[in-house]
Scaffold this motif. Structure first.
Motif, PDB file in Angstrom:
ATOM      1  N   ALA A 316      41.241  37.010  19.461  1.00  0.00           N
ATOM      2  CA  ALA A 316      41.958  37.680  18.353  1.00  0.00           C
ATOM      3  C   ALA A 316      41.372  39.075  18.128  1.00  0.00           C
ATOM      4  CB  ALA A 316      41.847  36.854  17.073  1.00  0.00           C
ATOM      5  N   VAL A 317      40.045  39.193  18.227  1.00  0.00           N
ATOM      6  CA  VAL A 317      39.407  40.504  18.011  1.00  0.00           C
ATOM      7  C   VAL A 317      39.827  41.451  19.138  1.00  0.00           C
ATOM      8  CG1 VAL A 317      37.198  41.735  17.953  1.00  0.00           C
ATOM      9  CG2 VAL A 317      37.440  39.570  16.727  1.00  0.00           C
ATOM     10  N   TRP A 322      43.749  47.175  19.249  1.00  0.00           N
ATOM     11  CA  TRP A 322      44.671  48.315  19.222  1.00  0.00           C
ATOM     12  C   TRP A 322      45.296  48.478  17.833  1.00  0.00           C
ATOM     13  CZ3 TRP A 322      49.907  48.140  18.083  1.00  0.00           C
ATOM     14  CH2 TRP A 322      50.491  46.871  18.058  1.00  0.00           C
ATOM     15  N   VAL A 323      45.449  47.364  17.088  1.00  0.00           N
ATOM     16  CA  VAL A 323      46.054  47.461  15.748  1.00  0.00           C
ATOM     17  C   VAL A 323      45.084  48.180  14.807  1.00  0.00           C
ATOM     18  CG1 VAL A 323      46.993  46.166  13.783  1.00  0.00           C
ATOM     19  CG2 VAL A 323      47.328  45.307  16.107  1.00  0.00           C
ATOM     20  N   ALA A 328      43.374  52.965  11.872  1.00  0.00           N
ATOM     21  CA  ALA A 328      42.337  53.954  11.554  1.00  0.00           C
ATOM     22  C   ALA A 328      42.827  55.361  11.899  1.00  0.00           C
ATOM     23  CB  ALA A 328      41.056  53.628  12.323  1.00  0.00           C
ATOM     24  N   ALA A 329      43.538  55.492  13.041  1.00  0.00           N
ATOM     25  CA  ALA A 329      44.050  56.811  13.447  1.00  0.00           C
ATOM     26  C   ALA A 329      45.088  57.300  12.433  1.00  0.00           C
ATOM     27  CB  ALA A 329      44.663  56.727  14.847  1.00  0.00           C
TER      28      ALA A 329
END
Ligand code: FAQ
Length: 342
Positions: A316-317, A322-323, A328-329
């Motif tokens: 899951a990590v 990418w999410v 954050a971006a």
């Protein structure tokens, strides 16, 4: 005495206010007296807050317990999550989805509480993945039938509430406050589990047998959730002195047994213990202890599902990176835009 601001210039008033703030922050919490202050707060049943000086061992104990608790909520989503796509009706599916989502929320309140002690969330996640921090033994057992979802709600959430209600009075403010909301939600979870088993117990012979089989498998692991017996519990005495824990492991286990026996009678199902019997003298039910060697084995990583739970978590990590990177971006982009507009 604070001075009247009347005759001062605005900047003088600011300087005076700052002086008073610094003085107030120092008042009653001088370094030399930090230990006495901590002891007095604990003795008076007040709350220790993040700004307060506290013994390093108190801070470490809280981080250990809160982190383990937070990890339990997150890993605890897996056994029931296993049934979301196979719930027997739309209503049951909606209830289960909401419950599993609640567990994620509990994990978040708890990680936030650990952060107030100076813990770093990424570091806590890393410690879970490396096995240095643990999660509750109970989530290493498989959910093999739909009735297991009801048994988790009734027994596992039931045990969690008995353990966590006293934590609402824990001496550390942020943990105690997080527990209030958690307990309200766990109480709903426990009732939905009971109601689900109640329906199964009054269904077909097969459904009733499935409910009984689930209780037979979840009873002893639920008793083990309360931890080793008091004689072997290395942290209880100190944690009770600090008023982190309000009851010992055995006291809470007994409370859970006393409460659950009566509920099993209403369900019309049996708890798998021939020695369950009301003891007039003690004012409690006598019961058979869970297998504590099995508990230790599960805690060490050798339970039926430990490897699977950790592999799922790792996956899951990794697949979710990418999410979080995208989020954050996006947040950074918003910040830049707002700065440019200011
Ligand atoms: N599993 O000296 P003690 C939930 C460890 S949330 C794993 O007695 P302490 C909601 C203990 O950490 C369930 N490890 O320790 C839900 C210590 O290890 P360490 C989680 C266990 O801390 C429902 C060592 O053994 N709840 O269910 C266990 O004084 C449905 C020695 O033990 C909490 O975390 C165990 N069962 O007492 C979610 C509540 N028992 O660190 C999804 C907060 C003991 O020295 C679906 N925690 N250990 O290596 C507590 O109340 C306490 O930490 C205890 C243990 C009572 C668990």
């Amino acid at each position: 005495m604070p001075e009247e601001p009347g005759a001062q210039s605005l900047l003088d008033q600011v300087a005076e206010a700052e002086r008073q703030l610094i003085e107030a922050a120092g008042r009653g919490r001088p370094d030399a007296d930090a230990e006495a202050y901590f002891d007095a707060v604990i003795a008076a049943d007040q709350k220790i807050e993040p700004r307060d000086a506290m013994p390093e061992a108190y801070r470490k104990t809280l981080i250990r317990q809160i982190a383990q608790h937070a990890h339990s909520e997150i890993i605890g989503m897996q056994p029931e999550g296993n049934w979301i796509t196979r719930a027997p009706s739309l209503a049951r599916k909606a209830i289960l989805l909401a419950k599993v989502q609640d567990e994620a929320g509990h994990g978040l309140y708890l990680y936030a509480a650990a952060e107030t002690l100076g813990a770093d969330r990424e570091d806590l996640y890393a410690q879970l993945l490396s096995g240095r921090q643990k999660y509750s033994s109970i989530f290493n057992y498989p959910t093999v039938t739909w009735a297991d979802v009801g048994a988790i709600g009734w027994l596992v959430d039931g045990a969690a509430i008995v353990n966590q209600v006293p934590l609402c009075r824990c001496s550390y403010g942020p943990y105690a406050r997080a527990m209030i909301r958690v307990c309200k939600e766990e109480s709903f979870h426990q009732r939905q589990g009971f109601q689900s088993l109640y329906v199964l117990a009054r269904g077909t012979e097969k459904q009733r047998a499935m409910a009984q089989d689930a209780i037979d498998r979840w009873w002893y692991p639920s008793l083990a959730m309360f931890g080793p017996p008091d004689a072997d519990s290395k942290h209880t005495a100190q944690s009770m002195e600090w008023k982190i824990k309000r009851y010992s492991n055995d006291e809470l286990r007994q409370k859970f047994v006393d409460m659950t026996v009566q509920q099993a009678e209403v369900l019309g199902l049996t708890l798998p213990d021939e020695n369950l019997q009301w003891n007039e003298e003690r004012g409690h039910y006598d019961y058979t202890q869970p297998d504590y060697d099995e508990l230790m084995q599960v805690i060490k990583g050798d339970g039926p599902c430990n490897r699977q739970r950790m592999a799922n978590r790792r996956e899951a990590v990794e697949s979710g990176t990418w999410v979080s990177e995208a989020a954050a971006a996006y947040a950074a982009k918003q910040d830049t835009r707002q700065e440019a507009m200011a």
